[in-house]
Design an enzyme around this catalytic site. Structure first.
Site, PDB file in Angstrom:
ATOM      1  N   GLU A  48      -4.225   1.916   3.786  1.00 32.16           N
ATOM      2  CA  GLU A  48      -3.782   2.326   2.736  1.00 32.16           C
ATOM      3  C   GLU A  48      -4.850   1.799   1.251  1.00 32.16           C
ATOM      4  O   GLU A  48      -5.182   0.706   1.067  1.00 32.16           O
ATOM      5  CB  GLU A  48      -2.422   1.758   2.134  1.00 32.16           C
ATOM      6  CG  GLU A  48      -1.909   2.372   0.925  1.00 32.16           C
ATOM      7  CD  GLU A  48      -0.733   1.850   0.334  1.00 32.16           C
ATOM      8  OE1 GLU A  48      -0.052   2.419  -0.337  1.00 32.16           O
ATOM      9  OE2 GLU A  48      -0.034   0.565   1.030  1.00 32.16           O
ATOM     10  N   ASP A 122      -5.389   5.905  -9.392  1.00 30.58           N
ATOM     11  CA  ASP A 122      -5.808   6.229 -10.919  1.00 30.58           C
ATOM     12  C   ASP A 122      -6.461   7.649 -11.013  1.00 30.58           C
ATOM     13  O   ASP A 122      -7.418   8.160 -10.358  1.00 30.58           O
ATOM     14  CB  ASP A 122      -6.935   5.147 -11.358  1.00 30.58           C
ATOM     15  CG  ASP A 122      -7.433   5.213 -12.855  1.00 30.58           C
ATOM     16  OD1 ASP A 122      -7.034   6.333 -13.428  1.00 30.58           O
ATOM     17  OD2 ASP A 122      -7.719   4.088 -13.580  1.00 30.58           O
ATOM     18  N   LYS A 126     -10.782  11.772 -17.681  1.00 30.12           N
ATOM     19  CA  LYS A 126     -11.830  12.311 -18.173  1.00 30.12           C
ATOM     20  C   LYS A 126     -13.066  13.135 -17.269  1.00 30.12           C
ATOM     21  O   LYS A 126     -13.113  12.458 -15.979  1.00 30.12           O
ATOM     22  CB  LYS A 126     -12.492  11.087 -18.985  1.00 30.12           C
ATOM     23  CG  LYS A 126     -11.753  10.557 -20.228  1.00 30.12           C
ATOM     24  CD  LYS A 126     -12.425   9.514 -21.012  1.00 30.12           C
ATOM     25  CE  LYS A 126     -11.820   9.305 -22.178  1.00 30.12           C
ATOM     26  NZ  LYS A 126     -12.208   8.020 -22.954  1.00 30.12           N
ATOM     27  N   ASP A 158       1.766  11.641  -8.794  1.00 29.45           N
ATOM     28  CA  ASP A 158       2.689  12.576  -9.830  1.00 29.45           C
ATOM     29  C   ASP A 158       1.633  13.212 -10.703  1.00 29.45           C
ATOM     30  O   ASP A 158       2.360  14.263 -11.570  1.00 29.45           O
ATOM     31  CB  ASP A 158       3.339  11.499 -10.704  1.00 29.45           C
ATOM     32  CG  ASP A 158       2.507  10.803 -11.451  1.00 29.45           C
ATOM     33  OD1 ASP A 158       1.692  10.082 -10.811  1.00 29.45           O
ATOM     34  OD2 ASP A 158       2.848  10.758 -12.755  1.00 29.45           O
ATOM     35  N   THR A 195       6.748   4.886  -2.838  1.00 27.40           N
ATOM     36  CA  THR A 195       6.140   3.716  -3.588  1.00 27.40           C
ATOM     37  C   THR A 195       6.670   3.275  -4.755  1.00 27.40           C
ATOM     38  O   THR A 195       7.629   3.747  -5.430  1.00 27.40           O
ATOM     39  CB  THR A 195       4.741   3.986  -4.060  1.00 27.40           C
ATOM     40  OG1 THR A 195       4.689   4.788  -5.230  1.00 27.40           O
ATOM     41  CG2 THR A 195       4.072   4.786  -2.757  1.00 27.40           C
ATOM     42  N   GLU A 196       6.456   2.058  -5.398  1.00 26.00           N
ATOM     43  CA  GLU A 196       6.983   1.567  -6.735  1.00 26.00           C
ATOM     44  C   GLU A 196       6.707   2.676  -7.825  1.00 26.00           C
ATOM     45  O   GLU A 196       7.706   2.832  -8.766  1.00 26.00           O
ATOM     46  CB  GLU A 196       6.580   0.120  -6.971  1.00 26.00           C
ATOM     47  CG  GLU A 196       5.027  -0.169  -7.119  1.00 26.00           C
ATOM     48  CD  GLU A 196       4.571  -0.521  -5.624  1.00 26.00           C
ATOM     49  OE1 GLU A 196       3.354  -1.246  -5.903  1.00 26.00           O
ATOM     50  OE2 GLU A 196       5.056  -0.534  -4.843  1.00 26.00           O
ATOM     51  N   GLU A 198       6.344   5.786  -7.565  1.00 21.63           N
ATOM     52  CA  GLU A 198       6.942   7.011  -7.007  1.00 21.63           C
ATOM     53  C   GLU A 198       8.218   6.829  -7.633  1.00 21.63           C
ATOM     54  O   GLU A 198       8.873   8.085  -8.324  1.00 21.63           O
ATOM     55  CB  GLU A 198       7.072   7.289  -5.875  1.00 21.63           C
ATOM     56  CG  GLU A 198       7.589   8.507  -5.154  1.00 21.63           C
ATOM     57  CD  GLU A 198       7.309   8.970  -3.729  1.00 21.63           C
ATOM     58  OE1 GLU A 198       7.627   9.826  -3.248  1.00 21.63           O
ATOM     59  OE2 GLU A 198       6.474   8.087  -2.916  1.00 21.63           O
TER      60      GLU A 198
END
Length: 216
Positions: A48, A122, A126, A158, A195-196, A198
């Site tokens: 991961e 992340d 830009k 997301d 995940t946290e 999510e």
């Protein structure tokens, strides 16, 4: 947002030296091709990239005890939370590394990894930072080298612009993409591990995007 440093973690994380390589320890080239020796078996190796606080990797490792998992996270303070969860669950099939993913080809050998997971990385929104996105073709070329064929990359985010960008990068790299979802939670999939991030983003009403990428 930059997290406030917790200096005490630098010492506390050594409570988990049995399964954690911390920031003050060196991961040398001698590790390449030998990660399974640390686990003491020849199980599939799943990695991961960006483990965060460890919700995903610990739940997955508990569900799949016959797979070896390595979680990589650059922020030691964050990885400490993951280490505590691994210890609490007594998971023998998880190892954690404080490491910069940009140097990933220095620690794994070609064909050593069976699957990569990238969850809520992340987005680097830009345009001038596009090459920093973990699904950029530059990173995909590295994953292709490190993955056993056929290998897989499972990706969740997301961020719809990042997801669309990523699908374009997968196509540019000539990769097969399957199981594409633009609203994962609407599918009510019982096999999904959150995940946290999510839980946080879906709680705000954000749709979760997911796909699987095949490297042949």
């Amino acid at each position: 947002m930059r997290l406030r440093r917790k200096p005490w973690v630098d010492q506390a994380i050594h409570d988990f030296d049995a399964f954690v390589i911390s920031r003050d320890q060196t991961i040398g080239e001698e590790r390449q091709g030998h990660w399974r020796e640390w686990f003491g078996n020849d199980a599939p190796l799943h990695v991961e990239l960006g483990t965060g606080k460890g919700d995903f990797i610990t739940q997955l490792a508990a569900r799949e005890p016959y797979v070896d998992f390595i979680g990589i996270e650059m922020q030691q303070d964050v990885l400490y939370s993951a280490a505590k969860k691994v210890a609490a669950l007594e998971l023998p099939n998880v190892r954690l590394l404080v490491f910069d993913i940009n140097k990933i080809t220095t620690i794994f050998a070609p064909g050593e990894v069976d699957r990569f997971y990238i969850n809520f990385c992340d987005p680097w929104p830009k345009k001038r930072h596009a090459k920093r996105r973990l699904t950029h073709v530059g990173f995909l070329a590295q994953y292709r080298t490190l993955l056993k064929k056929p290998g897989e990359l499972h990706f969740k985010t997301d961020n719809r612009p990042l997801f669309d960008f990523s699908l374009g990068q997968f196509a540019e790299a000539g990769l097969e993409v399957r199981d594409i979802s633009y609203d994962l939670h609407a599918e009510n999939r019982t096999d999904n591990i959150e995940t946290e991030y999510e839980r946080k983003f879906s709680g705000f009403g954000e749709k979760i995007n997911r796909c699987e990428v095949i490297f042949r």
